[in-house]
Write a protein that holds these residues in place. Structure first.
Motif, PDB file in Angstrom:
ATOM      1  N   THR A 154      15.254  -1.472 -12.771  1.00  0.00           N
ATOM      2  CA  THR A 154      14.491  -1.044 -11.595  1.00  0.00           C
ATOM      3  C   THR A 154      15.274  -0.986 -10.290  1.00  0.00           C
ATOM      4  N   THR A 155      14.668  -0.271  -9.321  1.00  0.00           N
ATOM      5  CA  THR A 155      15.260  -0.043  -8.000  1.00  0.00           C
ATOM      6  C   THR A 155      15.759  -1.351  -7.379  1.00  0.00           C
ATOM      7  N   THR A 156      14.899  -2.366  -7.375  1.00  0.00           N
ATOM      8  CA  THR A 156      15.252  -3.636  -6.731  1.00  0.00           C
ATOM      9  C   THR A 156      16.477  -4.268  -7.393  1.00  0.00           C
ATOM     10  N   GLU A 240       6.080   4.509   6.633  1.00  0.00           N
ATOM     11  CA  GLU A 240       7.490   4.613   6.221  1.00  0.00           C
ATOM     12  C   GLU A 240       8.404   4.101   7.324  1.00  0.00           C
ATOM     13  N   ASN A 343       0.064  -3.446 -11.252  1.00  0.00           N
ATOM     14  CA  ASN A 343      -0.110  -2.685 -12.495  1.00  0.00           C
ATOM     15  C   ASN A 343       0.286  -3.501 -13.727  1.00  0.00           C
TER      16      ASN A 343
HETATM   17  N1  LIG Z   1       5.172  -1.419 -10.289  1.00  0.00           N
HETATM   18  C1  LIG Z   1       6.021  -0.854 -11.110  1.00  0.00           C
HETATM   19  O1  LIG Z   1       5.745  -0.678 -12.300  1.00  0.00           O
HETATM   20  C2  LIG Z   1       7.327  -0.374 -10.606  1.00  0.00           C
HETATM   21  C3  LIG Z   1       8.006   0.672 -11.257  1.00  0.00           C
HETATM   22  C4  LIG Z   1       9.220   1.095 -10.723  1.00  0.00           C
HETATM   23  C5  LIG Z   1       9.746   0.476  -9.579  1.00  0.00           C
HETATM   24  N2  LIG Z   1       9.071  -0.571  -9.008  1.00  0.00           N
HETATM   25  C6  LIG Z   1       9.542  -1.262  -7.799  1.00  0.00           C
HETATM   26  O2  LIG Z   1       8.892  -0.643  -6.679  1.00  0.00           O
HETATM   27  C7  LIG Z   1       9.702  -0.737  -5.509  1.00  0.00           C
HETATM   28  C8  LIG Z   1       9.926   0.661  -4.931  1.00  0.00           C
HETATM   29  O3  LIG Z   1      10.633   1.451  -5.884  1.00  0.00           O
HETATM   30  P1  LIG Z   1      10.949   2.998  -5.607  1.00  0.00           P
HETATM   31  O4  LIG Z   1      11.667   3.474  -6.813  1.00  0.00           O
HETATM   32  O5  LIG Z   1       9.754   3.710  -5.108  1.00  0.00           O
HETATM   33  O6  LIG Z   1      12.007   2.807  -4.414  1.00  0.00           O
HETATM   34  P2  LIG Z   1      12.456   3.897  -3.332  1.00  0.00           P
HETATM   35  O7  LIG Z   1      13.739   3.372  -2.775  1.00  0.00           O
HETATM   36  O8  LIG Z   1      12.397   5.276  -3.930  1.00  0.00           O
HETATM   37  O9  LIG Z   1      11.290   3.811  -2.235  1.00  0.00           O
HETATM   38  C9  LIG Z   1      11.074   2.730  -1.372  1.00  0.00           C
HETATM   39  C10 LIG Z   1      10.557   3.308  -0.060  1.00  0.00           C
HETATM   40  O10 LIG Z   1      10.095   2.261   0.779  1.00  0.00           O
HETATM   41  C11 LIG Z   1      10.462   2.578   2.115  1.00  0.00           C
HETATM   42  N3  LIG Z   1      10.434   1.364   2.932  1.00  0.00           N
HETATM   43  C12 LIG Z   1      11.332   0.349   3.000  1.00  0.00           C
HETATM   44  N4  LIG Z   1      10.937  -0.579   3.900  1.00  0.00           N
HETATM   45  C13 LIG Z   1       9.760  -0.142   4.397  1.00  0.00           C
HETATM   46  C14 LIG Z   1       8.849  -0.649   5.366  1.00  0.00           C
HETATM   47  N5  LIG Z   1       9.088  -1.789   6.037  1.00  0.00           N
HETATM   48  N6  LIG Z   1       7.723   0.068   5.640  1.00  0.00           N
HETATM   49  C15 LIG Z   1       7.466   1.239   5.015  1.00  0.00           C
HETATM   50  N7  LIG Z   1       8.307   1.780   4.093  1.00  0.00           N
HETATM   51  C16 LIG Z   1       9.434   1.094   3.800  1.00  0.00           C
HETATM   52  C17 LIG Z   1      11.840   3.205   1.969  1.00  0.00           C
HETATM   53  O11 LIG Z   1      12.180   3.986   3.109  1.00  0.00           O
HETATM   54  C18 LIG Z   1      11.651   4.066   0.718  1.00  0.00           C
HETATM   55  O12 LIG Z   1      11.210   5.373   1.011  1.00  0.00           O
HETATM   56  C19 LIG Z   1      10.971  -1.463  -5.974  1.00  0.00           C
HETATM   57  O13 LIG Z   1      10.821  -2.834  -5.760  1.00  0.00           O
HETATM   58  C20 LIG Z   1      11.014  -1.177  -7.470  1.00  0.00           C
HETATM   59  O14 LIG Z   1      11.799  -2.109  -8.151  1.00  0.00           O
HETATM   60  C21 LIG Z   1       7.865  -0.993  -9.474  1.00  0.00           C
END
Ligand SMILES: NC(=O)c1ccc[n+]([C@@H]2O[C@H](COP(=O)([O-])OP(=O)(O)OC[C@H]3O[C@@H](n4cnc5c(N)ncnc54)[C@H](O)[C@@H]3O)[C@@H](O)[C@H]2O)c1
Length: 421
Positions: A154-156, A240, A343
């Protein structure tokens, strides 16, 4: 010792229920089925030890079985205290996979279970959010002494690994599965989009149509969450910090504003930024009575729980996975699944057809890193495009339709700058 003796799980007698869940997802994961058949023949992981840390539900269980079918000995642990399903763990133990996971362990026990899964010094890992990587780089580097490399979901996790690579501390190669097209285009967007609303709906059983939903973060996941909120009839506000993403959200038809304004309007909030404190004290202070907060980002730090507790007189569980914070001024704010991924902690995660592609990528990425770890070095690398495309082609095949092929003339035309006229 048998896998049952080695494992630490809640209850082995739950296995039949878990097996049904695994059978159901397997029937909906044709791409991974094809890869399993290839692995059974080729045995790419013969004699290797693989440790997996992922949300331990049925789709993950099937991935573990596919890696085992490729010849590996597999140990698995959870990647979130609330997303582990005890019946699935039991079925995996019966299938010869060592499991260190339970639903809702204490934070200390959760960490100990993760550590246990590494004690046997794996050759390869699959990680989700970088928890295994953190243990291997800080508390227990000795468990990484046989490690060839691994794949991160994942992204994180990728953000954390890239930080390690940048300061020279990364000790093995990792493939950034999240960055493959067949991962983030479908899993983060369509998977998170659908399963977040499934989690919120089954947990709250409240109507979404006509309400105001605030989606915090318009990345790959946020786009999916906002798109599906709109489909459910909500008025959607996006917040955002990235100007380009904000314009994109606006062009996609959503209202965009700073969080301090959105906080006043929202009835549902979904954080999905990978960042911390995106909802905090100043925002709780102006929220409507009855606001419902959930998180879909990897860690439970997106809505600041300590600041919410500090503003509250009492906290009580009003329904499974819903905590009511009774604020000192009389308002109630509801937090779903303790602010963990809604989820997964309050649902079953992404649909099986989505995880089919994600976990097919995990399987081929693991094979790739095993074959190339010496050349790659201590780096974070992408899934090679050919492997990404192969997963898409297998998906198309499973859907039963094809696409066009370039003609020789088209190849020549696209390759040449002289043929433009
Ligand atoms: N729930 C799930 O099943 C699932 C699935 C995939 C990823 N994730 C997790 O979800 C998170 C996001 O993943 P992604 O792929 O969408 O990442 P991404 O980098 O594509 O998107 C994150 C967005 O958040 C914005 N952001 C950062 N700080 C912010 C703030 N203070 N206020 C508003 N916006 C802000 C960034 O500008 C960016 O557009 C990560 O932690 C990832 O690991 C969860």
């Amino acid at each position: 010792m048998s896998t049952a003796e080695k494992s630490i799980i809640a209850d082995l007698s739950l296995a039949p229920e878990g097996r049904l869940k695994i059978d159901w997802v397997q029937a909906h994961m044709p791409v991974l089925n094809t890869i399993r058949e290839q692995f059974e023949k080729e045995q790419p992981f013969k004699g290797l030890k693989v440790t997996i840390a992922l949300h331990l539900e049925a789709k993950t269980a099937y991935l573990a079985k596919v890696v085992k079918a490729g010849g590996a000995e597999v140990t698995i642990t959870g990647s979130n205290p609330l997303s582990t399903q005890d019946d699935v763990c039991a079925a995996l133990v019966e299938d010869g996979i060592t499991v260190f996971a339970k639903y809702n362990p204490s934070p200390k026990e959760f960490k100990e279970l993760n550590i246990k899964a590494l004690e046997w010094k794996p050759d390869l890992i699959i990680d989700d959010g970088g928890d295994l990587a953190t243990i291997l780089h800080s508390e227990h580097p000795e468990f990484g002494e046989n490690l060839r490399g691994g794949a991160e979901e994942t992204t994180t996790g990728i953000i954390r690994l890239k930080a390690m690579e940048k300061d020279g501390s990364l000790r093995y190669p990792m493939v950034a599965v999240n960055d493959a097209y067949c991962k983030h285009l479908f899993d983060n967007r369509y998977g998170t989009g659908q399963s977040v609303w499934d989690g919120i709906n089954r947990t709250t059983n409240l109507v979404v149509a006509g309400k105001t939903v605030v989606v915090v973060g318009y990345g790959w996941c946020g786009k999916g969450v906002a798109m599906r909120a709109k489909g459910l009839g909500a008025n959607v506000i996006v917040t955002e910090i990235d100007a380009i993403k904000a314009v994109e959200a606006y062009m996609d038809g959503f209202a965009v504003m700073p969080m301090i304004e959105a906080a006043k309007a929202g009835e549902f909030f979904v954080t999905v930024t990978g960042n911390r404190d995106v909802i905090r004290g100043e925002h709780y202070a102006v929220m409507k009575n009855g606001a419902i907060i959930s998180n879909a980002g990897h860690f439970d730090v997106e809505a600041n729980k300590l600041e919410l507790a500090a503003l509250s007189d009492s906290v009580r569980t009003v329904r499974r996975n819903i905590e009511e914070y009774k604020l000192k001024d009389g308002r109630s704010i509801y937090l779903l699944a303790e602010g963990r991924l809604v989820n997964l902690a309050a649902g079953d995660g992404h649909p099986a057809e989505i995880m089919d592609m994600t976990f097919a990528l995990q399987a081929v990425a693991l094979k790739y890193v095993n074959e190339h770890y010496q050349q790659i070095g201590h780096k974070v690398v992408n899934v090679p495009y050919e492997l990404d495309e192969r997963v898409a082609r297998l998906k198309l095949e499973s859907l039963g339709f094809g696409i066009d092929k370039l003609t020789d003339e088209q190849i020549a035309y696209l390759d040449s700058w002289k043929e433009a006229e």
